[in-house]
Design a protein around this motif. Sequence first.
Motif, mmCIF file in Angstrom:
data_model
loop_
_atom_site.group_PDB
_atom_site.id
_atom_site.type_symbol
_atom_site.label_atom_id
_atom_site.label_comp_id
_atom_site.label_asym_id
_atom_site.label_seq_id
_atom_site.Cartn_x
_atom_site.Cartn_y
_atom_site.Cartn_z
ATOM 1 N N THR A 157 5.129 -27.332 26.051
ATOM 2 C CA THR A 157 4.803 -26.883 24.708
ATOM 3 C C THR A 157 5.907 -27.306 23.740
ATOM 4 O O THR A 157 7.048 -27.576 24.165
ATOM 5 N N PRO A 158 5.611 -27.362 22.444
ATOM 6 C CA PRO A 158 6.661 -27.696 21.469
ATOM 7 C C PRO A 158 7.880 -26.781 21.568
ATOM 8 O O PRO A 158 9.015 -27.235 21.395
ATOM 9 N N GLU A 159 7.659 -25.495 21.869
ATOM 10 C CA GLU A 159 8.780 -24.567 21.983
ATOM 11 C C GLU A 159 9.694 -24.937 23.150
ATOM 12 O O GLU A 159 10.930 -24.912 23.018
ATOM 13 N N ARG A 160 9.119 -25.298 24.277
ATOM 14 C CA ARG A 160 9.933 -25.679 25.431
ATOM 15 C C ARG A 160 10.642 -27.010 25.186
ATOM 16 O O ARG A 160 11.769 -27.210 25.628
ATOM 17 N N ILE A 161 9.976 -27.915 24.474
ATOM 18 C CA ILE A 161 10.621 -29.183 24.131
ATOM 19 C C ILE A 161 11.794 -28.935 23.192
ATOM 20 O O ILE A 161 12.862 -29.553 23.321
ATOM 21 N N ALA A 162 11.618 -28.016 22.238
ATOM 22 C CA ALA A 162 12.722 -27.669 21.342
ATOM 23 C C ALA A 162 13.904 -27.100 22.118
ATOM 24 O O ALA A 162 15.060 -27.407 21.830
ATOM 25 N N ALA A 163 13.610 -26.278 23.130
ATOM 26 C CA ALA A 163 14.677 -25.684 23.934
ATOM 27 C C ALA A 163 15.460 -26.745 24.698
ATOM 28 O O ALA A 163 16.633 -26.531 25.045
ATOM 29 N N LEU A 164 14.846 -27.905 24.933
ATOM 30 C CA LEU A 164 15.546 -29.007 25.597
ATOM 31 C C LEU A 164 16.407 -29.802 24.626
ATOM 32 O O LEU A 164 17.122 -30.720 25.040
ATOM 33 N N GLY A 165 16.310 -29.465 23.330
ATOM 34 C CA GLY A 165 17.202 -30.092 22.356
ATOM 35 C C GLY A 165 16.564 -31.074 21.414
ATOM 36 O O GLY A 165 17.254 -31.923 20.844
ATOM 37 N N LEU A 166 15.248 -30.986 21.208
ATOM 38 C CA LEU A 166 14.575 -31.895 20.283
ATOM 39 C C LEU A 166 14.114 -31.118 19.057
ATOM 40 O O LEU A 166 13.392 -30.126 19.176
ATOM 41 N N ALA A 167 14.539 -31.584 17.888
ATOM 42 C CA ALA A 167 14.119 -30.981 16.621
ATOM 43 C C ALA A 167 13.501 -32.065 15.746
ATOM 44 O O ALA A 167 13.842 -33.246 15.873
ATOM 45 N N ALA A 180 15.318 -21.031 19.676
ATOM 46 C CA ALA A 180 15.411 -21.435 21.085
ATOM 47 C C ALA A 180 16.806 -21.235 21.653
ATOM 48 O O ALA A 180 17.012 -21.433 22.857
ATOM 49 N N ARG A 181 17.764 -20.872 20.792
ATOM 50 C CA ARG A 181 19.150 -20.722 21.241
ATOM 51 C C ARG A 181 19.558 -19.274 21.448
ATOM 52 O O ARG A 181 20.651 -19.015 21.985
ATOM 53 N N LEU A 182 18.753 -18.332 21.017
ATOM 54 C CA LEU A 182 19.150 -16.933 21.088
ATOM 55 C C LEU A 182 19.321 -16.492 22.536
ATOM 56 O O LEU A 182 18.501 -16.813 23.393
ATOM 57 N N ARG A 183 20.375 -15.776 22.814
ATOM 58 C CA ARG A 183 20.649 -15.279 24.150
ATOM 59 C C ARG A 183 20.774 -13.756 24.156
ATOM 60 O O ARG A 183 20.090 -13.077 24.909
ATOM 61 N N ALA A 184 21.657 -13.207 23.318
ATOM 62 C CA ALA A 184 21.852 -11.756 23.314
ATOM 63 C C ALA A 184 20.629 -11.033 22.770
ATOM 64 O O ALA A 184 20.183 -10.020 23.331
ATOM 65 N N ALA A 185 20.059 -11.540 21.675
ATOM 66 C CA ALA A 185 18.927 -10.866 21.044
ATOM 67 C C ALA A 185 17.596 -11.225 21.692
ATOM 68 O O ALA A 185 16.585 -10.568 21.452
ATOM 69 N N LEU A 223 18.569 -28.694 12.030
ATOM 70 C CA LEU A 223 19.947 -28.782 12.517
ATOM 71 C C LEU A 223 20.400 -27.478 13.163
ATOM 72 O O LEU A 223 21.290 -27.485 14.029
ATOM 73 N N MET A 224 19.784 -26.361 12.763
ATOM 74 C CA MET A 224 20.171 -25.068 13.326
ATOM 75 C C MET A 224 19.844 -24.980 14.812
ATOM 76 O O MET A 224 20.404 -24.157 15.534
ATOM 77 N N LEU A 225 18.983 -25.838 15.285
ATOM 78 C CA LEU A 225 18.680 -25.882 16.717
ATOM 79 C C LEU A 225 19.841 -26.470 17.519
ATOM 80 O O LEU A 225 19.871 -26.324 18.740
ATOM 81 N N ARG A 226 20.778 -27.138 16.828
ATOM 82 C CA ARG A 226 21.814 -27.944 17.485
ATOM 83 C C ARG A 226 21.163 -29.006 18.373
ATOM 84 O O ARG A 226 21.398 -29.056 19.593
ATOM 85 N N PRO A 227 20.326 -29.852 17.787
ATOM 86 C CA PRO A 227 19.529 -30.770 18.606
ATOM 87 C C PRO A 227 20.354 -31.862 19.251
ATOM 88 O O PRO A 227 21.362 -32.316 18.708
ATOM 89 N N ARG A 228 19.895 -32.286 20.404
ATOM 90 C CA ARG A 228 20.411 -33.511 21.024
ATOM 91 C C ARG A 228 19.760 -34.721 20.372
ATOM 92 O O ARG A 228 20.336 -35.805 20.332
ATOM 93 N N LEU A 229 18.515 -34.538 19.914
ATOM 94 C CA LEU A 229 17.754 -35.608 19.283
ATOM 95 C C LEU A 229 17.042 -35.039 18.075
ATOM 96 O O LEU A 229 16.352 -34.014 18.171
#
Length: 289
Positions: A71-81, A105-110, A180-186
């Motif tokens: 899904t787009p959400e899982r792809i985003a979690a891999l670093g694509l924005a 996709a980066r949230l951990r504590a919340a 950019l807030m995703l901290r993308p690899r791509l």
Amino acid sequence: MPLLEITGLTRRFGGLTAVDAVSLHLTAGETLSIIGPNGAGKTTLFNLISGIDIPDTGTVCLGGHSLGGLTPERIAALGLARTFQHGRVFGNLSVRDNVLIGAHARLRAARPGLPLVGPLVELALALVRPAAVAAEEQALADEVTAILGRFGERLLPRIDQPAHSLSYANRRRLEIARALMLRPRLLLLDEPTAGMNPTETAEMLEVIRGLKDDGLSMLLIEHKLELVMALSDRVMVLDGGAVIAEGMPAAVRADPRVIEAYLGRRHSAEREPPPLAAQQFAHQLEATS
């Protein structure tokens, strides 16, 4: 191993082949621009890479991970924005909140991501706000300020204003800030300067150049050739969904197949003027020579 590797990607809509057996690779830190006439399949290619659409055949791998079926959400979690050809922002949310959404996709504590009970845990954390959640929120708030600072005074003074109050150019900037807030690899940028005047285009050029200098890997769709020539390590040209040229910017600019894709032989044969977009492209080719 390339950061992005695409092999034989094809997408058909009935009798129309929008993307025709496209293959490409992108190494870490590289900027690859994709150009071509309107309707060449550029945005469809972005949709296939980012999971918004599903290819008929072909594969897409990001950092060695196959994106097929994700899904787009899982792809985003891999670093694509990505951004979109027609800017998409949440008009009733503030500039700050629009950017914060990019960190989903980066949230951990919340957002601990527990199966089944995850939504209930997230609700409880939002109500109680333990120290870890508060610290994560503060870190994200600081990051929002830093990202908006990339755009000078265009967005920071408007950080608490609703996005619908922004100018068209600022909404385009906001969309990039959110990506950019995703901290993308791509990062996939779909016509980031569309509709911008020369001053706004020059500012966006400097923003993207700054991202390139930081080592961010980018795929760029853009019609303004002066920006393409200034930013690209390589250029790929699509026409009719297929790759007709690829290589260094100067070589692609001089390729007869590229010029023909925009101007077309039929116009000279029929003694009709080429379309306005093609004329503009020809002028840009001359200006960047």
